[in-house]
Write a protein that holds these residues in place. Structure first.
Motif, PDB file in Angstrom:
ATOM      1  N   LEU A  29      53.345  72.461 100.896  1.00 13.73           N
ATOM      2  CA  LEU A  29      54.074  72.056  99.689  1.00 13.73           C
ATOM      3  C   LEU A  29      54.442  73.267  98.827  1.00 13.73           C
ATOM      4  N   ALA A  30      53.525  74.229  98.785  1.00 13.72           N
ATOM      5  CA  ALA A  30      53.742  75.400  97.943  1.00 13.72           C
ATOM      6  C   ALA A  30      54.951  76.216  98.396  1.00 13.72           C
ATOM      7  N   LEU A  31      55.341  76.054  99.679  1.00 17.34           N
ATOM      8  CA  LEU A  31      56.395  76.901 100.226  1.00 17.34           C
ATOM      9  C   LEU A  31      57.801  76.378  99.947  1.00 17.34           C
ATOM     10  N   ASN A  32      57.913  75.185  99.367  1.00 11.05           N
ATOM     11  CA  ASN A  32      59.234  74.634  99.043  1.00 11.05           C
ATOM     12  C   ASN A  32      60.171  74.598 100.234  1.00 11.05           C
TER      13      ASN A  32
END
Lengths: 301, 349
Positions: free
Chosen positions: A101-104
């Protein structure tokens, strides 16, 4: 008078602000409504952010010319070597939803074998686009993988060219008479050696390369026993390069009980292959087949 | 046996409050920590966002509500269940070494879960996650209960040493059977199986938590209410009997409750060691052997330790994850060795 002018300017700025957001929403609506009309994603893929999980998938996406779109990979993605600069997410069980999720990313493409189904479900619940590919270990499967990814990522033409080249190279490979009997040993040190029966990708690779799997009686991977090894009596033993090193090379392998009694042991016909190249069934399949055959033939001489 | 200092024993309510605050702080810490940073002030807005659907669509809210929150409450529940079960088992068997793992509950649960994963699910075809999250806890509970009852019946009228030896034997047998089941596992079943041996909370989600939480919390509450009987039992079976305790029935009911709580936790998180062993000892060192404090504080200390261990497991090898069992063993074993030396010096054991 001045105050009045200031108020007026303020009002106009406020109004512009609102106008801008209205224009923004209008543009967004136009873009969204246009999307289904476009069936080719070629232009959109320019800055598509892909998370690729699975060696064969990362390899194929790169072969389609989208290597720079991959932002993160898993531990099995080792080819092409430039991928090592991408964010490393770990291996199957250790991949965490939060890191993804953090990597967009715009899309997560994963091999069915390379990702937990619970992770897929939870990513989808959080609105991530996850595309899971189940690979079939055959030439048809290789074609399907390239075609599927090409279609998904808007690179149909490139995919078509890759498949043409693949088919051409496969057609050029001549069939072997008197199939040699091969045995694939998956080793992680001397205590952990397994042989591949039918139903494994290693079995499929040996068959497509014109070899016969010497372990026909078992399914999946099973621990190696000396007696089964002697009974199978293979002409050639195939190892991953990593496994070869963990066993201490040819001399180390000769010390494994049972090896010296087989035809492969007597002639020292051992072949090492890169694990991903051998089992990914990607566009490098013909290359892998020729490599196995050449190494086998060189050992015979 | 020496008990804790007078001040610590005389004001349990203050300490309950203290540990409740510690647990809340551990929860806040675990919700704040991760790959994506959430600011402390922002956290409460995000928590409030559940009532405000507009704000709940942001990435931070998604992570908080779908990933970290279920994981925090699950690790709290699992830690509480393991610690309370450990305390109860140590009381029933009157032996400081007993933990749910030693008397075969964890191994039995893991074996049952492995059998279901390898033999039952492939036959059923595509199993929906909802079905599997119902079947797995139930079968793990059945497995844990069966192995515990076998051990209990072997050692029923014998000394506690026999009972523990029986536990060791059943553990070894379960371990062997798990190995045998793994032989039949295909590659993917095998990989999801490493989960059972090392413990892993990454699969936490609301659905499986809600299904399993009654199986965890009802026995935990029940066990907490058994402190008087356990105090009596610690005097010895005969003394407890003369004090009017139905010794066998108390033991049996406690074992059932422990099997249910541990079975359900194992099915959600795999076999996690050391929490059940270390936490009751920590509390006993501070507050003495009275089971009332022991049981109630085990819930909070076990839960908060587990939440912290899970937070470390999520963040140590970013962006990947470690199985939480590795973390608890790495923290738990040195601490346990320290405990052994400490208690040996003070002659507490």
């Amino acid at each position: 008078m001045r105050i009045f002018a200031l108020c007026l300017i303020r009002l106009i700025i406020n109004y512009m602000d609102r106008l801008r957001s209205i224009i923004g929403i209008f543009l967004l609506a136009v873009i969204i409504s246009c999307q289904p009309v476009k069936d080719n994603r070629q232009e959109e893929t320019e800055d598509l952010r892909i998370i690729s999980i699975g060696g064969a998938i990362s390899e194929t996406i790169s072969a389609l010319g989208l290597e720079h779109n991959i932002i993160a990979i898993d531990q099995t993605s080792t080819y092409p070597p430039a991928l090592s600069e991408k964010v490393q997410l770990g291996f199957r069980n250790s991949i965490s939803a939060e890191s993804i999720l953090a990597l967009n990313a715009d899309i997560i493409i994963a091999g069915k074998e390379n990702i937990e189904s619970t992770l897929v479900e939870s990513l989808r619940q959080m609105g991530q686009e996850v595309y899971v590919i189940e690979q079939n270990f055959s030439l048809t499967g290789s074609h399907a993988l390239i075609a599927e990814l090409g279609k998904l990522l808007g690179r149909q033409e490139k995919a078509y060219a890759l498949r043409e080249a693949l088919q051409e190279s496969m057609d050029a490979i001549s069939p072997i008479e008197n199939k040699p009997r091969a045995l694939f040993i998956y080793a992680r040190g001397k205590g952990a050696m397994q042989v591949s029966g039918h139903g494994t990708s290693a079995h499929a690779f040996m068959e497509i390369s014109g070899f016969e799997n010497a372990m026909q009686s078992i399914s999946q991977f099973k621990p190696l026993t000396p007696e089964a090894l002697i009974a199978a009596d293979p002409d050639v033993l195939i190892f991953f390069e990593s496994g070869w090193q963990s066993l201490g090379g040819a001399d180390g392998i000769m010390e494994i009980p049972g090896i010296a009694q087989t035809k492969a042991g007597k002639t020292r016909n051992f072949v090492t292959m890169d694990g991903l190249k051998m089992l990914s069934f990607s566009s490098r399949l013909p290359e892998a087949i020729l490599e196995l055959r050449n190494k086998y033939n060189n050992n015979l001489q | 046996m020496q008990t804790g200092s007078g001040f610590l024993r005389q004001s349990p309510l203050v300490w309950y409050g203290f540990f409740i605050i510690i647990t809340l702080l551990a929860m806040v810490y675990s919700l704040l920590t991760g790959v994506i940073k959430i600011q402390t002030g922002h956290l409460f807005e995000l928590i409030a966002s559940i009532w405000n659907t507009d704000a709940a669509t942001g990435k931070e809210a998604l992570i908080l509500w779908n990933l970290r929150m279920p994981r925090a409450v699950l690790s709290l529940s699992v830690g509480a269940a393991l610690a309370v079960s450990g305390a109860s088992m140590q009381g029933i068997f009157r032996n400081p070494l007993v933990e749910p793992g030693l008397v075969g509950i964890s191994a039995g649960s893991a074996l049952a879960a492995a059998c279901v994963l390898v033999f039952v699910f492939p036959v059923m075809g595509d199993v929906s996650p909802a079905t599997s999250s119902l079947i797995l806890p139930l079968s793990a509970f059945a497995g844990g209960l069966t192995s515990t009852l076998i051990i209990y019946y072997i050692g029923r009228n014998e000394s506690i040493a026999i009972l523990i030896l029986a536990g060791v034997a059943i553990n070894a047998l379960c371990g062997a059977l798990i190995g045998w089941v793994i032989y039949y596992a295909d590659d993917s079943a095998l990989r999801s199986f490493t989960f059972w041996s090392l413990g892993d909370l990454s699969g936490a989600n609301w659905k499986s938590f809600l299904i399993a939480s009654p199986f965890i919390w009802l026995p935990v509450l029940y066990l907490c209410r058994q402190h008087r009987d356990l105090d009596m039992l610690s005097l010895g079976d005969r003394q407890a009997f003369h004090a009017g305790i139905q010794v066998e029935s108390v033991k049996k009911r406690n074992i059932m409750a422990v099997a249910m709580a541990v079975g359900a936790s194992v099915s959600l998180s795999g076999a996690i060691g050391f929490i059940g062993l270390v936490v009751p000892h920590m509390i006993r060192m501070m507050f003495g052997p009275s089971h009332k404090n022991l049981m109630i504080l085990s819930v909070f200390v076990g839960g908060s330790l587990m939440m912290l261990a899970d937070t470390f497991s999520r963040t140590w090898v970013q962006p990947a994850e470690l199985p939480v069992g590795i973390v608890t063993a790495m923290i738990g074993s040195p601490f346990f060795i320290y405990l052994i030396f400490n208690t040996k010096n003070k002659k507490l054991l």
